[in-house]
Design a protein around this motif. Sequence first.
Motif, short mmCIF file in Angstrom:
data_model
loop_
_atom_site.label_atom_id
_atom_site.label_comp_id
_atom_site.label_asym_id
_atom_site.label_seq_id
_atom_site.Cartn_x
_atom_site.Cartn_y
_atom_site.Cartn_z
N GLY A 136 0.82 -1.21 0.00
CA GLY A 136 0.00 0.00 0.00
C GLY A 136 0.84 1.26 0.00
O GLY A 136 0.53 2.25 -0.68
N ALA A 137 1.98 1.21 0.72
CA ALA A 137 2.84 2.38 0.79
C ALA A 137 3.51 2.67 -0.55
O ALA A 137 3.58 3.84 -0.97
N VAL A 138 3.98 1.63 -1.23
CA VAL A 138 4.64 1.88 -2.50
C VAL A 138 3.62 2.29 -3.56
O VAL A 138 3.91 3.13 -4.43
N LEU A 139 2.40 1.78 -3.49
CA LEU A 139 1.34 2.22 -4.42
C LEU A 139 0.99 3.68 -4.16
O LEU A 139 0.81 4.46 -5.10
N ALA A 140 0.92 4.06 -2.88
CA ALA A 140 0.63 5.46 -2.55
C ALA A 140 1.73 6.37 -3.05
O ALA A 140 1.47 7.50 -3.50
N ARG A 141 2.96 5.88 -3.02
CA ARG A 141 4.09 6.69 -3.48
C ARG A 141 3.95 7.05 -4.95
O ARG A 141 4.36 8.14 -5.37
N ILE A 142 3.36 6.17 -5.74
CA ILE A 142 3.19 6.47 -7.16
C ILE A 142 1.78 7.00 -7.46
O ILE A 142 1.34 7.03 -8.61
N GLY A 143 1.07 7.39 -6.40
CA GLY A 143 -0.23 8.04 -6.58
C GLY A 143 -1.37 7.12 -6.88
O GLY A 143 -2.39 7.52 -7.47
N SER A 144 -1.30 5.86 -6.44
CA SER A 144 -2.35 4.89 -6.72
C SER A 144 -3.05 4.47 -5.43
O SER A 144 -2.42 4.28 -4.40
N ALA A 145 -4.37 4.30 -5.55
CA ALA A 145 -5.17 3.84 -4.41
C ALA A 145 -5.64 2.40 -4.61
O ALA A 145 -6.63 1.97 -4.01
N ILE A 146 -4.95 1.63 -5.45
CA ILE A 146 -5.32 0.24 -5.69
C ILE A 146 -5.26 -0.54 -4.38
O ILE A 146 -4.32 -0.40 -3.59
N ASP A 147 -6.26 -1.37 -4.12
CA ASP A 147 -6.30 -2.20 -2.93
C ASP A 147 -5.26 -3.32 -3.05
O ASP A 147 -5.31 -4.11 -3.99
N PRO A 148 -4.31 -3.41 -2.14
CA PRO A 148 -3.28 -4.46 -2.22
C PRO A 148 -3.85 -5.87 -2.19
O PRO A 148 -3.18 -6.82 -2.61
N HIS A 149 -5.10 -6.02 -1.70
CA HIS A 149 -5.71 -7.35 -1.62
C HIS A 149 -6.36 -7.77 -2.94
O HIS A 149 -6.73 -8.94 -3.11
N SER A 150 -6.54 -6.85 -3.88
CA SER A 150 -7.23 -7.16 -5.13
C SER A 150 -6.44 -8.16 -5.96
O SER A 150 -5.21 -8.13 -6.00
N ALA A 151 -7.16 -9.04 -6.65
CA ALA A 151 -6.52 -9.96 -7.59
C ALA A 151 -6.08 -9.16 -8.82
O ALA A 151 -6.84 -8.34 -9.34
N CYS A 152 -4.87 -9.39 -9.28
CA CYS A 152 -4.36 -8.61 -10.41
C CYS A 152 -5.21 -8.79 -11.66
O CYS A 152 -5.34 -7.88 -12.47
N GLY A 153 -5.79 -9.98 -11.83
CA GLY A 153 -6.61 -10.22 -13.01
C GLY A 153 -7.88 -9.40 -13.05
O GLY A 153 -8.51 -9.28 -14.11
#
Length: 513
Positions: A136-153
Motif C-alpha cells: 500500500g505504501a509503494v502504491l501510494a508513493r506512485i499516486g495509486s489507491a489500488i487495494d493491495p488485496h485485489s486480484a491482479c486479473g
Amino acid sequence: MNSVTEHGPAVMETGVPILEMRGIRKSFGGIDVLHGVDISCHRGTVMAICGENGAGKSTLINVLGGVFAPSAGEILIDGRPVSFSHPAQAKQQGIAVIHQEFNLLPYRSVADNIFLGREPTRLGFIDRARMDREAGAVLARIGSAIDPHSACGSLSVAEQQLVEIARAISENARILVLDEPTATLNDAETHALFRLIDELRRTGVALIYISHRMAELRALADTITILKDGRQVATRPMAGIEIDEIVRLMVGRAIEDFFPPAASTPPGAALYSVSDGAVGRLSAISLTLHAGEIVGVAGLEGSGKAELARAMTGVLPFSHGAIRLFDGGGAPRSPREAARRGIGAIPEDRKGEGLGLVQSLRDNCALTMRALAPFLGRASGGGRGRRPIDALLDGVAVKAADYAMPVGQLSGGNQQKVLFARWSGIAPKVWIVIEPTRGIDVGARAAIYAMLRSFAEAGAAVMVVSSDLMEIIGLSDRICVMAAGRLVAELPRGASEEEVIRHAMRQAPVAAA
C-alpha cells in the motif's frame, strides 16, 4: 485523440551516466541483429528509443535486462562494467523492464505480485500484514489507491501497469524501461502515467521510453535514439529534432509520404445513413457514409466516438433514429447480422476482442467466413482447403514464417493485417475501423493506410475512428468530430489540427453537413 501535455525537461547531469551501453552487438545463428549500438542515460532523465518493428529495440532492451548476453560490447552502471547472465542480475543492479505484455500472476493479489520472490517473513512465515502495508505504501508513493488485496486479473490495463511500476519501485529500480506503455491507455490514464514519470525523474530515476507515438516522445523525452535495421542512425537532444526528421530517419521517408492520395473520384452512393440516431450516451447522430470515401471520426476521450462505431456495427445497436443501409434494411441488431449484411468491423483491442492469440494465422483469418459460410472457411484439410485463406493473407502482405504459426507471435502491424485479411474474405461494402494503427510502427502504418484507401477506391465506404489526430487529418476525405456523445462538426479534408481540437472541446452540437 490523445491529448499530450508538454512536460518540463529534466536538468541534464554532466557527471558519470548511470547507464552506458557501448558498442552493443548481438547475433542469433550467425545473423547480426544489433550492430554496435551506443546509448547512455543520466539520473532524472528520459531517453526515448524509436524505430520500426525489427529495428532492434526489443533485442537491445533484452540485453540490458539480462535476457540475452551481448555478442560484443559492454554495459556500465555508474561507470563500472557489469555483465548479466540472468534477468535477476540486472534487477540487482537496479534495472527494471516493463514490457507491453505484463508479467503478473492474475489470480494472486496485488501485494503478492509486488513482492513475488521477496516476501517479507516473520518467524519463518510470510508476514502478510507487513506485505500488504508495504504494498500500500509503494502504491501510494506512485499516486495509486489500488487495494493491495485485489486480484491482479481483476484490474484494468492501466492499473496492472501501475502494479508493474510499483514492483519496480519496491525493488529500488534506478533505471526503468517502459515499452509502449500507453498502447492500451485512455487519455486520463496516459496523463496519470506522465505525471508518474515526472515524479520518478524528480527522484533521480533514469527512464528509457519506447514508443511509436511521436507526440509522446516530444512531450517526455530529453534525448532520442533512433534505430534502423539494428543500427543506431541518430542520437539527438529531443528539443533539437523535428518529428518529420525522426520519421525520415526511421524509415527513409518523409511523414507526408505515409498517407495515400485523396479519393480520385467524387463520393458515390450512400451506403450507411444515420438520422437522429441515439443509444446510451449518443444522441442526435446524423451521418452518412458514401461509397469511395474515408470518413474520419475524431474526439477527446469520452466523446462517444468508440460508442458510435459500436452502435453502427450492432455491438450496442441504436435504440432511436432512422438508419438505412445499402441493402435497404435498417440498423444491424448484432455483430453477426452486421457481418452477414456486409459490414466489416476492426475492433479497438485486436488482442482482447479480435484475435485468438494461440490460434494460427489461418484459423484467425478464416473465422468470419466460417461463421457466415462454413464451407468457405475451412482452413484445414490439406493444401486445397488452405489455398483461399492463404490468398487472403498474401493479399494484405502479412509477414510470417508460416501461416500455421500462432498469431500472437507476430508484430502488432502483422496482427492487424490478419484482421483485415479476415474481413476481406467477405468483401465488405462498409468498413468500420477503430484505432487501426494503435501500437504499430510507422512503416506498418503506411501499409494499413494504403489498404484502407484501396477499400474505398474499390467502392466501399470506410469509417476510421482514431485517437491519432495526425492519422485522422492525413487519411480522411471528411472529418467528423464528436463531443459529449454528439456529432458537433463535419470538416473537409485538410482541416487543421487546431480546428479539429477546437470543435472537439466544445459541447454545443451543430447540424451535420
